[in-house]
Write a protein that holds these residues in place. Sequence first.
Motif, PDB file in Angstrom:
ATOM      1  N   THR A  22     -13.256  -1.527 -13.617  1.00  0.00           N
ATOM      2  CA  THR A  22     -13.488  -0.935 -11.549  1.00  0.00           C
ATOM      3  C   THR A  22     -12.653   0.301 -11.184  1.00  0.00           C
ATOM      4  OG1 THR A  22     -13.967  -3.170 -10.435  1.00  0.00           O
ATOM      5  CG2 THR A  22     -13.177  -1.651  -9.283  1.00  0.00           C
ATOM      6  N   ILE A  23     -13.354   1.376 -10.624  1.00  0.00           N
ATOM      7  CA  ILE A  23     -12.890   2.863 -10.636  1.00  0.00           C
ATOM      8  C   ILE A  23     -12.400   2.841  -9.143  1.00  0.00           C
ATOM      9  CG2 ILE A  23     -14.913   3.861 -10.423  1.00  0.00           C
ATOM     10  CD1 ILE A  23     -13.523   6.186 -11.404  1.00  0.00           C
ATOM     11  N   GLY A  24     -10.822   2.972  -8.836  1.00  0.00           N
ATOM     12  CA  GLY A  24     -10.748   2.861  -7.432  1.00  0.00           C
ATOM     13  C   GLY A  24     -10.822   4.610  -7.052  1.00  0.00           C
ATOM     14  N   THR A  25     -11.329   5.226  -6.393  1.00  0.00           N
ATOM     15  CA  THR A  25     -11.795   7.209  -5.968  1.00  0.00           C
ATOM     16  C   THR A  25     -10.673   7.664  -5.018  1.00  0.00           C
ATOM     17  OG1 THR A  25     -14.059   7.553  -4.390  1.00  0.00           O
ATOM     18  CG2 THR A  25     -14.187   6.342  -6.455  1.00  0.00           C
ATOM     19  N   SER A  26     -10.483   6.884  -3.928  1.00  0.00           N
ATOM     20  CA  SER A  26      -9.587   7.287  -2.377  1.00  0.00           C
ATOM     21  C   SER A  26      -8.404   6.434  -2.806  1.00  0.00           C
ATOM     22  CB  SER A  26     -10.766   7.169  -1.475  1.00  0.00           C
ATOM     23  OG  SER A  26     -11.374   5.638  -1.236  1.00  0.00           O
ATOM     24  N   THR A  27      -8.220   5.239  -3.169  1.00  0.00           N
ATOM     25  CA  THR A  27      -7.490   4.618  -3.195  1.00  0.00           C
ATOM     26  C   THR A  27      -5.546   5.735  -3.640  1.00  0.00           C
ATOM     27  OG1 THR A  27      -7.725   2.996  -5.538  1.00  0.00           O
ATOM     28  CG2 THR A  27      -8.055   1.817  -2.966  1.00  0.00           C
ATOM     29  N   THR A  28      -4.917   5.172  -3.050  1.00  0.00           N
ATOM     30  CA  THR A  28      -3.206   6.350  -3.477  1.00  0.00           C
ATOM     31  C   THR A  28      -2.656   5.782  -3.592  1.00  0.00           C
ATOM     32  OG1 THR A  28      -3.805   6.814  -1.146  1.00  0.00           O
ATOM     33  CG2 THR A  28      -5.081   8.231  -3.274  1.00  0.00           C
ATOM     34  N   ALA A  29      -2.509   4.150  -2.946  1.00  0.00           N
ATOM     35  CA  ALA A  29      -1.135   3.850  -3.616  1.00  0.00           C
ATOM     36  C   ALA A  29      -0.426   3.338  -4.772  1.00  0.00           C
ATOM     37  CB  ALA A  29      -0.493   2.010  -2.084  1.00  0.00           C
ATOM     38  N   GLU A  30       0.734   3.246  -4.089  1.00  0.00           N
ATOM     39  CA  GLU A  30       1.438   2.788  -5.523  1.00  0.00           C
ATOM     40  C   GLU A  30       0.932   1.231  -5.912  1.00  0.00           C
ATOM     41  OE1 GLU A  30       3.924   4.796  -5.880  1.00  0.00           O
ATOM     42  OE2 GLU A  30       4.694   4.380  -8.302  1.00  0.00           O
TER      43      GLU A  30
ATOM     44  N   SER B 138      -6.753   1.129  -0.338  1.00  0.00           N
ATOM     45  CA  SER B 138      -6.009   0.157  -1.358  1.00  0.00           C
ATOM     46  C   SER B 138      -5.099  -0.747  -0.365  1.00  0.00           C
ATOM     47  CB  SER B 138      -4.311   1.108  -1.308  1.00  0.00           C
ATOM     48  OG  SER B 138      -4.377   2.447  -1.793  1.00  0.00           O
ATOM     49  N   THR B 139      -5.380  -0.929   0.641  1.00  0.00           N
ATOM     50  CA  THR B 139      -5.363  -2.564   1.219  1.00  0.00           C
ATOM     51  C   THR B 139      -6.815  -3.348   0.746  1.00  0.00           C
ATOM     52  OG1 THR B 139      -4.142  -1.840   3.167  1.00  0.00           O
ATOM     53  CG2 THR B 139      -5.860  -3.830   3.766  1.00  0.00           C
TER      54      THR B 139
END
Length: 374
Positions: free
Chosen positions: A125-133, A108-109
């Motif tokens: 863009t897709i985050g597959t592991s980015t879990t932050a708010e 997420s950083t």
Amino acid sequence: ALASMLALAACGGGGEQTSGEADGQATDGGVVKADIGVVSYLSGSGAAYGEAITSGLELALEEINAKGEVEINLIIEDSAGKQDQALTAAQKLMNSENVTALIGPTLSTEMNVVGPEADLNGVPTIGTSTTAEGIPQIGEYIFRNSLPEALAIPASIDKAIEKYDAKKVAILYGNDDVFTKSGFDTMKAAAEEKGLEILTIETFQKGQSDYNAQLTKIKGLNPDLILASALYNEGAVIMDQARKMGIDVPFVGGNGFNSPEVIEIAGDAADGLIVATPWYAEKDDPKVQEFVSKFEEKYGKKPDQFAAQAYDALYIYAEALKNAGSNDRDAFRDALAEVKITGILGDFAFDAEGDVIMTPTVLVIEDGAFKVFE
Ligand code: LEU
């Protein structure tokens, strides 16, 4: 000369491509072709996350291209878990490689700097592991298919309260990372909401190797549980040092702890770790078991949550490409927002913000293995 230059430019033979049009032919006999850029954490202390992600993507890629409905080319770049390297990699993929869309980055950083840039350039863009708010809320081109911390952590804390009758907790978190900070905010809010007494809040930084000061303080306060927001490298070392100091209470961790690396690094000391997950390899589902056996055959080990989410993400992209009928970035983005698939994580659809709602399963490490916490 001018006429031939124009002709060259028109057929894509030269000059810069500046529009959202991806390079190459969009379709070939009805098959939509697209270059997809991947920014992944492939070297450094969290490289196992990126390895899991790219393994999941490559397995899905083989299957998808073999079906012949779309043809995807993945261009993978290493971010080393660093914001500046992630941004440089993403810029190269968006500008020089002219990809249709991006997958990643891992942290997420990193997404916090790559996301706004991709959104500005109109690159889905897709985050597959980015879990932050707040990740999908970066913009309308930014999506994720990873279980947000906001859903995972309260589920883990509920289970821990139910199992251990926990009343007092200590919190320990990394204060120099977007995800570990966001996980902390969620832990604190959940603890307060559930009426837990927070005995202390301790912090650490990336790469720290000695947690004696924080753990001595925590031990003296005698909590029923420790809530920890960390990536696997720091998280595993924290658990190891805690057990060596005689702290044997359970830990509740965020998504960073949901990696086999925690057990690899901490060994027995990882026992008693509770995490929530959107996916686990033992799930009694034929689709899941087929994926697990193909993955094991290809890589010689079991997939983890990060491999599974990446695998589904490429299927989500393939479906969007097919439905868009083109590798144009805007057409792809609009098709992506509407995708519905049944993947190995179950029935999938984005909400209006490009975020995802999933029901987590709570796991606990017992005897050196993740098990469903019944
Ligand atoms: N969930 C983490 C984040 O959002 C990354 C993961 C690979 C542990 O940064």
